[in-house]
Design a protein around this motif. Structure first.
Motif, PDB file in Angstrom:
ATOM      1  N   PHE A   1      78.100 -14.083  79.143  1.00  0.00           N
ATOM      2  CA  PHE A   1      78.164 -13.895  80.600  1.00  0.00           C
ATOM      3  C   PHE A   1      77.755 -15.183  81.317  1.00  0.00           C
ATOM      4  O   PHE A   1      78.416 -15.628  82.254  1.00  0.00           O
ATOM      5  N   THR A   2      76.674 -15.807  80.860  1.00  0.00           N
ATOM      6  CA  THR A   2      76.209 -17.064  81.450  1.00  0.00           C
ATOM      7  C   THR A   2      77.242 -18.169  81.256  1.00  0.00           C
ATOM      8  O   THR A   2      77.514 -18.943  82.178  1.00  0.00           O
ATOM      9  N   ALA A   3      77.823 -18.248  80.067  1.00  0.00           N
ATOM     10  CA  ALA A   3      78.819 -19.281  79.780  1.00  0.00           C
ATOM     11  C   ALA A   3      80.037 -19.129  80.689  1.00  0.00           C
ATOM     12  O   ALA A   3      80.527 -20.104  81.261  1.00  0.00           O
ATOM     13  N   LEU A   4      80.515 -17.905  80.848  1.00  0.00           N
ATOM     14  CA  LEU A   4      81.666 -17.674  81.716  1.00  0.00           C
ATOM     15  C   LEU A   4      81.344 -18.001  83.174  1.00  0.00           C
ATOM     16  O   LEU A   4      82.155 -18.603  83.882  1.00  0.00           O
TER      17      LEU A   4
ATOM     18  N   CYS B   1      86.682   2.848  85.241  1.00  0.00           N
ATOM     19  CA  CYS B   1      86.387   1.431  85.083  1.00  0.00           C
ATOM     20  C   CYS B   1      86.127   0.806  86.455  1.00  0.00           C
ATOM     21  O   CYS B   1      86.869   1.059  87.402  1.00  0.00           O
ATOM     22  N   VAL B   2      85.067   0.008  86.546  1.00  0.00           N
ATOM     23  CA  VAL B   2      84.724  -0.685  87.787  1.00  0.00           C
ATOM     24  C   VAL B   2      84.397  -2.135  87.441  1.00  0.00           C
ATOM     25  O   VAL B   2      83.615  -2.404  86.535  1.00  0.00           O
ATOM     26  N   THR B   3      85.004  -3.069  88.173  1.00  0.00           N
ATOM     27  CA  THR B   3      84.762  -4.492  87.934  1.00  0.00           C
ATOM     28  C   THR B   3      83.391  -4.881  88.455  1.00  0.00           C
ATOM     29  O   THR B   3      83.059  -4.628  89.610  1.00  0.00           O
ATOM     30  N   ARG B   4      82.571  -5.487  87.597  1.00  0.00           N
ATOM     31  CA  ARG B   4      81.284  -6.041  88.011  1.00  0.00           C
ATOM     32  C   ARG B   4      81.430  -7.480  88.458  1.00  0.00           C
ATOM     33  O   ARG B   4      80.803  -7.914  89.416  1.00  0.00           O
ATOM     34  N   HIS B   5      82.245  -8.246  87.705  1.00  0.00           N
ATOM     35  CA  HIS B   5      82.422  -9.657  88.040  1.00  0.00           C
ATOM     36  C   HIS B   5      83.765 -10.150  87.521  1.00  0.00           C
ATOM     37  O   HIS B   5      84.105  -9.908  86.369  1.00  0.00           O
ATOM     38  N   ASN B   6      84.518 -10.839  88.375  1.00  0.00           N
ATOM     39  CA  ASN B   6      85.786 -11.444  87.988  1.00  0.00           C
ATOM     40  C   ASN B   6      85.539 -12.936  87.790  1.00  0.00           C
ATOM     41  O   ASN B   6      85.250 -13.654  88.741  1.00  0.00           O
ATOM     42  N   PHE B   7      85.639 -13.405  86.553  1.00  0.00           N
ATOM     43  CA  PHE B   7      85.353 -14.806  86.263  1.00  0.00           C
ATOM     44  C   PHE B   7      86.522 -15.729  86.551  1.00  0.00           C
ATOM     45  O   PHE B   7      86.363 -16.931  86.597  1.00  0.00           O
ATOM     46  N   PHE B   8      87.708 -15.177  86.720  1.00  0.00           N
ATOM     47  CA  PHE B   8      88.865 -16.010  86.989  1.00  0.00           C
ATOM     48  C   PHE B   8      89.493 -15.599  88.300  1.00  0.00           C
ATOM     49  O   PHE B   8      90.123 -14.558  88.402  1.00  0.00           O
ATOM     50  N   ASP B   9      89.334 -16.434  89.300  1.00  0.00           N
ATOM     51  CA  ASP B   9      89.925 -16.175  90.605  1.00  0.00           C
ATOM     52  C   ASP B   9      91.172 -17.035  90.721  1.00  0.00           C
ATOM     53  O   ASP B   9      91.085 -18.251  90.846  1.00  0.00           O
TER      54      ASP B   9
ATOM     55  N   GLU C   1      91.811  -6.460  83.731  1.00  0.00           N
ATOM     56  CA  GLU C   1      92.450  -7.768  83.619  1.00  0.00           C
ATOM     57  C   GLU C   1      91.588  -8.652  82.729  1.00  0.00           C
ATOM     58  O   GLU C   1      90.386  -8.420  82.574  1.00  0.00           O
ATOM     59  N   PRO C   2      92.187  -9.703  82.159  1.00  0.00           N
ATOM     60  CA  PRO C   2      91.403 -10.601  81.296  1.00  0.00           C
ATOM     61  C   PRO C   2      90.252 -11.284  82.039  1.00  0.00           C
ATOM     62  O   PRO C   2      90.330 -11.517  83.242  1.00  0.00           O
ATOM     63  N   VAL C   3      89.220 -11.602  81.342  1.00  0.00           N
ATOM     64  CA  VAL C   3      88.049 -12.353  81.794  1.00  0.00           C
ATOM     65  C   VAL C   3      87.351 -11.676  82.975  1.00  0.00           C
ATOM     66  O   VAL C   3      87.090 -12.283  83.996  1.00  0.00           O
ATOM     67  N   ARG C   4      87.065 -10.411  82.805  1.00  0.00           N
ATOM     68  CA  ARG C   4      86.299  -9.644  83.788  1.00  0.00           C
ATOM     69  C   ARG C   4      85.163  -8.924  83.084  1.00  0.00           C
ATOM     70  O   ARG C   4      85.311  -8.456  81.963  1.00  0.00           O
ATOM     71  N   ALA C   5      84.049  -8.837  83.757  1.00  0.00           N
ATOM     72  CA  ALA C   5      82.949  -8.002  83.285  1.00  0.00           C
ATOM     73  C   ALA C   5      83.096  -6.670  84.003  1.00  0.00           C
ATOM     74  O   ALA C   5      83.165  -6.633  85.232  1.00  0.00           O
ATOM     75  N   VAL C   6      83.184  -5.593  83.233  1.00  0.00           N
ATOM     76  CA  VAL C   6      83.436  -4.278  83.825  1.00  0.00           C
ATOM     77  C   VAL C   6      82.437  -3.257  83.307  1.00  0.00           C
ATOM     78  O   VAL C   6      81.908  -3.384  82.205  1.00  0.00           O
ATOM     79  N   ASP C   7      82.179  -2.258  84.137  1.00  0.00           N
ATOM     80  CA  ASP C   7      81.448  -1.070  83.706  1.00  0.00           C
ATOM     81  C   ASP C   7      82.501  -0.030  83.368  1.00  0.00           C
ATOM     82  O   ASP C   7      83.394   0.248  84.175  1.00  0.00           O
ATOM     83  N   VAL C   8      82.404   0.537  82.188  1.00  0.00           N
ATOM     84  CA  VAL C   8      83.428   1.451  81.694  1.00  0.00           C
ATOM     85  C   VAL C   8      82.786   2.771  81.296  1.00  0.00           C
ATOM     86  O   VAL C   8      81.728   2.792  80.667  1.00  0.00           O
ATOM     87  N   MET C   9      83.449   3.875  81.674  1.00  0.00           N
ATOM     88  CA  MET C   9      83.060   5.182  81.156  1.00  0.00           C
ATOM     89  C   MET C   9      84.139   5.560  80.144  1.00  0.00           C
ATOM     90  O   MET C   9      85.325   5.541  80.460  1.00  0.00           O
ATOM     91  N   LEU C  10      83.688   5.864  78.937  1.00  0.00           N
ATOM     92  CA  LEU C  10      84.610   6.170  77.845  1.00  0.00           C
ATOM     93  C   LEU C  10      84.576   7.651  77.512  1.00  0.00           C
ATOM     94  O   LEU C  10      83.545   8.302  77.628  1.00  0.00           O
ATOM     95  N   ALA C  11      85.712   8.138  77.062  1.00  0.00           N
ATOM     96  CA  ALA C  11      85.800   9.497  76.526  1.00  0.00           C
ATOM     97  C   ALA C  11      86.183   9.360  75.058  1.00  0.00           C
ATOM     98  O   ALA C  11      87.087   8.605  74.713  1.00  0.00           O
ATOM     99  N   GLU C  12      85.462  10.073  74.208  1.00  0.00           N
ATOM    100  CA  GLU C  12      85.762   9.990  72.781  1.00  0.00           C
ATOM    101  C   GLU C  12      86.781  11.064  72.428  1.00  0.00           C
ATOM    102  O   GLU C  12      86.559  12.250  72.644  1.00  0.00           O
ATOM    103  N   GLY C  13      87.901  10.607  71.901  1.00  0.00           N
ATOM    104  CA  GLY C  13      88.964  11.527  71.510  1.00  0.00           C
ATOM    105  C   GLY C  13      89.069  11.611  70.000  1.00  0.00           C
ATOM    106  O   GLY C  13      88.211  11.114  69.262  1.00  0.00           O
ATOM    107  N   ARG C  14      90.147  12.245  69.530  1.00  0.00           N
ATOM    108  CA  ARG C  14      90.350  12.399  68.084  1.00  0.00           C
ATOM    109  C   ARG C  14      90.607  11.058  67.407  1.00  0.00           C
ATOM    110  O   ARG C  14      90.235  10.856  66.265  1.00  0.00           O
TER     111      ARG C  14
END
Length: 188
Positions: free
Chosen positions: A96-99, A46-54, A25-38
């Motif tokens: 991150f600090t600004a948000l 994907c796991v949310t670390r912090h949701n800046f908009f409640d 969702e918009p305005v979230r800090a997330v940890d993402v695992m990516l797979a590189e494709g063609r």
């Protein structure tokens, strides 16, 4: 953070039972695992670390709308100004600090907090307006107009036809002048 700014596709994130949907969702800090494709990167996990908009109270008389507009403006500025593969750890920390500051601000001081954080990001990118002296002649007297195109205040002695606006000194209005410069440069 390791790759910098990248584009990635979240395949199936719009499906009702998708495990990614709630995290992307918009305005979230997330940890993402990516797979590189063609054709580029795909979001694998994907796991949310912090949701800046409640959005717990969407009917509070516009306060949530003002906060979401401020959060979106900060994110949009960073997104538009940075290039792909741009790795800037200091910028990430600044954003991150600004948000977090805008998220935690009381409604009474939201505008001031947003202005301070916006000026900080604009300064980081080199877009901070000049308020101390005329940007044309360096005079510190009669600073009555502001030029978004020139990026600062202009004294009465200068005759410009570039869309200058009336300048009022004061901390509460500074973010409006910063926004004018960023809009002129098509950053927000």
């Amino acid at each position: 953070l390791q790759q910098g700014k990248i584009n990635a596709v979240a395949v199936g994130a719009h499906k009702i039972l998708s495990k990614l949907a709630g995290h992307l969702e918009p305005v979230r800090a997330v940890d993402v695992m990516l797979a590189e494709g063609r054709r580029g990167f795909k979001v694998a996990q994907c796991v949310t670390r912090h949701n800046f908009f409640d959005a717990a109270s969407p009917f509070d008389g516009g306060a949530t709308l003002d906060r979401s507009r401020a959060l979106g403006t900060l994110v949009r500025l960073v997104e538009r100004v940075t290039e792909l593969q741009h790795r800037d750890v200091a910028l990430y920390g600044l954003l991150f600090t600004a948000l977090a500051e805008v998220q935690g601000a009381d409604e009474s001081c939201l505008k001031a907090v947003f202005g301070k954080q916006l000026r900080g990001l604009a300064t980081h990118f080199g877009y901070a307006p000049e308020f101390a002296a005329c940007v044309v002649c360096s005079s510190v007297e009669n600073l009555t107009r502001f030029s978004p195109q020139l990026g600062g205040v202009v004294c009465l002695n200068e005759r410009l036809n570039d869309g200058t606006i009336f300048f009022e000194a004061g901390e509460e209005r500074l973010h409006e002048y910063v926004m004018a410069v960023l809009r002129w440069r098509n950053c927000v």
